[in-house]
Design a protein around this motif. Structure first.
Motif, short mmCIF file in Angstrom:
data_model
loop_
_atom_site.label_atom_id
_atom_site.label_comp_id
_atom_site.label_asym_id
_atom_site.label_seq_id
_atom_site.Cartn_x
_atom_site.Cartn_y
_atom_site.Cartn_z
N GLN A 355 0.83 -1.21 0.00
CA GLN A 355 0.00 0.00 0.00
C GLN A 355 0.87 1.26 0.00
OE1 GLN A 355 -2.64 0.32 3.38
NE2 GLN A 355 -2.93 2.53 3.07
N ASN A 356 1.86 1.31 0.87
CA ASN A 356 2.73 2.49 0.97
C ASN A 356 3.57 2.67 -0.28
OD1 ASN A 356 1.79 3.09 3.53
ND2 ASN A 356 3.43 1.97 4.58
N THR A 357 4.05 1.58 -0.84
CA THR A 357 4.89 1.67 -2.04
C THR A 357 4.08 2.17 -3.24
OG1 THR A 357 6.29 -0.13 -1.25
CG2 THR A 357 6.40 0.39 -3.60
N LEU A 358 2.83 1.74 -3.33
CA LEU A 358 1.98 2.17 -4.44
C LEU A 358 1.34 3.53 -4.18
CD1 LEU A 358 0.18 -1.17 -5.39
CD2 LEU A 358 2.02 -0.01 -6.64
N ASP A 359 1.57 4.08 -2.98
CA ASP A 359 1.03 5.39 -2.62
C ASP A 359 -0.49 5.39 -2.61
OD1 ASP A 359 1.31 8.15 -1.94
OD2 ASP A 359 0.86 8.71 -4.00
N HIS A 360 -1.08 4.32 -2.06
CA HIS A 360 -2.52 4.25 -1.90
C HIS A 360 -2.91 4.82 -0.54
CE1 HIS A 360 -2.87 0.68 -4.93
NE2 HIS A 360 -2.95 1.85 -5.52
N LYS A 361 -3.93 5.68 -0.53
CA LYS A 361 -4.39 6.24 0.74
C LYS A 361 -5.08 5.19 1.59
CE LYS A 361 -5.04 11.01 -0.86
NZ LYS A 361 -6.02 12.11 -1.06
N LYS A 362 -5.80 4.28 0.95
CA LYS A 362 -6.57 3.28 1.67
C LYS A 362 -6.10 1.87 1.30
CE LYS A 362 -10.77 6.14 1.75
NZ LYS A 362 -12.21 6.20 1.36
N SER A 363 -6.11 0.99 2.30
CA SER A 363 -5.72 -0.40 2.04
C SER A 363 -6.72 -1.09 1.12
CB SER A 363 -5.61 -1.17 3.36
OG SER A 363 -6.86 -1.20 4.04
N GLU A 364 -7.99 -0.58 1.13
CA GLU A 364 -9.01 -1.17 0.27
C GLU A 364 -8.63 -1.07 -1.20
OE1 GLU A 364 -11.00 -0.09 4.08
OE2 GLU A 364 -9.59 0.87 2.73
N THR A 365 -7.95 0.02 -1.57
CA THR A 365 -7.51 0.18 -2.96
C THR A 365 -6.49 -0.88 -3.32
OG1 THR A 365 -7.84 2.57 -2.75
CG2 THR A 365 -6.57 1.80 -4.65
#
Length: 389
Positions: A355-365
């Protein structure tokens, strides 16, 4: 504010100018919406209205309201305001929406009781909003020859237009909450396009261009970092650096929302980037002062993100691999973000890391990227002892 003052505003689009065709008028509007230099003029008019205890947007035209919605800051910190790419999306979708209204102006005069002259937005009613959403779904003619937008594109357009109309109601430019007429078009998981690539497929694409340094490098970079294509397009050689504490090379990019992100660059990737630089007759040594783009056009310029994405898509299509025929859509750079998430997950990376590496705000994404794999991994059938049968 008098009409005379309104008409002399640099933001005023004279829709009654008979010397311009409707197309020219809408092109003129797009140019104005793109020009951010009018923000201070707009603020002066707002301040003047407030000074005289009038509504902040009294005397504003439809065009001025669109401009205000796109450009006016909403937060004291610049990093929280709309950035360039976001503004482009807003301009594109608002301009398309308003062009539809403008081309239907004669219809509105007949269809709306007590029609208000000088404004199209103030004459909108809920049935028109429902009609617009139906047009997006079943009538819009797309460049690829298809009719009607896909769910994801339609959802994005509705979000922008709905937020604009809601804002118009909140600032009392329009008198009715017509934005409430939009039907729910939230994208459900089952409606999301499948963008799965296997390791063997990605490796085949990369190996196909082994002797093409440019294609070889960009495909390897996409597959091993999960970077967005616009982040790569904007990157310069000076953004690459070595971190002695981690004993690794990193690429500093500006992600969505203006956030800074540092992508780990594997040794193999760096070597392929160096090979490309040498082929381009550019220095391959790390240099914090070298502002040349990592990936340059034939003229040595940086790529526009959409052009770069199109280049990669076409380059993949040109391989003519059999597996490409069975993909629901053309493979684009974004597919490699899904691949990266799935490959990292298969290699044991925790969901939070991905999640952090892909720069997603939410884990759902992030979970959407992994939905197929995780569902199979969590299949209760694996606990059933087949030997009993």
């Amino acid at each position: 504010m008098s009409n005379d003052n309104q008409n002399t505003s640099p933001l005023f689009i004279d829709r009654n100018n008979k010397q311009l065709t409707p197309v020219q008028k809408m092109n003129q509007l797009k140019e104005v919406l793109t020009d951010s230099s009018f923000v201070s003029d707009l603020q002066v008019q707002i301040d003047n209205n407030e000074k005289h205890q009038r509504n902040a947007f009294e005397g504003f035209t439809d065009e001025m309201m669109m401009y205000a919605f796109i450009h006016k800051p909403s937060h004291i910190k610049d990093e929280y305001n709309k950035k360039g790419n976001t503004k482009k999306e807003y301009i594109r979708d608002l301009h398309q929406f308003f062009s539809l209204l403008y081309n239907s102006r004669d219809f509105f005069k007949e269809d709306v009781l007590n029609y208000t002259e000088g404004s199209l937005l103030r004459n909108l009613e809920k049935r028109h909003i429902r009609r617009y959403q139906e047009w997006l779904k079943n009538e819009a003619q797309l460049k690829n020859g298809k009719i009607g937008y896909g769910m994801a594109t339609m959802a994005r357009k509705v979000v922008i237009i709905k937020s604009f109309l809601k804002w118009l109601f909140q600032v009392e430019y329009i008198q009715r909450p017509i934005y409430a007429a939009f039907l729910n078009n939230e994208i459900r998981i089952k409606d999301r396009p499948v963008r799965d690539l296997t390791y063997e497929q990605v490796k085949a694409l990369i190996d196909f261009y082994e002797y093409h340094p440019f294609n070889h490098a960009i495909l390897t970079l996409l597959a091993t970092t999960g970077l967005r294509i616009d982040e790569i397009a904007k990157s310069t050689w000076s953004d690459l650096y070595y971190d002695p504490r981690q004993n690794n090379c990193y690429l500093k990019v500006i992600a969505k929302g203006g956030k800074e992100r540092h992508a780990l660059i594997k040794e193999t990737v760096f070597e392929r980037l160096q090979k490309l630089r040498i082929r381009k007759r550019l220095s391959s040594e790390l240099d914090p002062n070298d502002q040349s783009p990592i990936f340059t056009t034939n003229r040595g310029n940086s790529y526009n993100a959409s052009d770069f994405s199109r280049y990669v898509k076409n380059m993949i299509k040109q391989t003519k691999f059999e597996f490409l025929k069975y993909k629901p859509k053309d493979v684009t750079p974004h597919w490699f973000r899904h691949y990266f998430a799935q490959e990292a997950h298969a290699s044991g990376a925790p969901l939070l890391y991905i999640q952090n590496t892909l720069d997603h705000k939410k884990s759902e994404t992030t979970e959407i990227y992994l939905k197929g794999i995780m569902k199979k991994e969590n299949d209760a059938a694996q606990y059933v002892d087949e030997s009993k049968y």
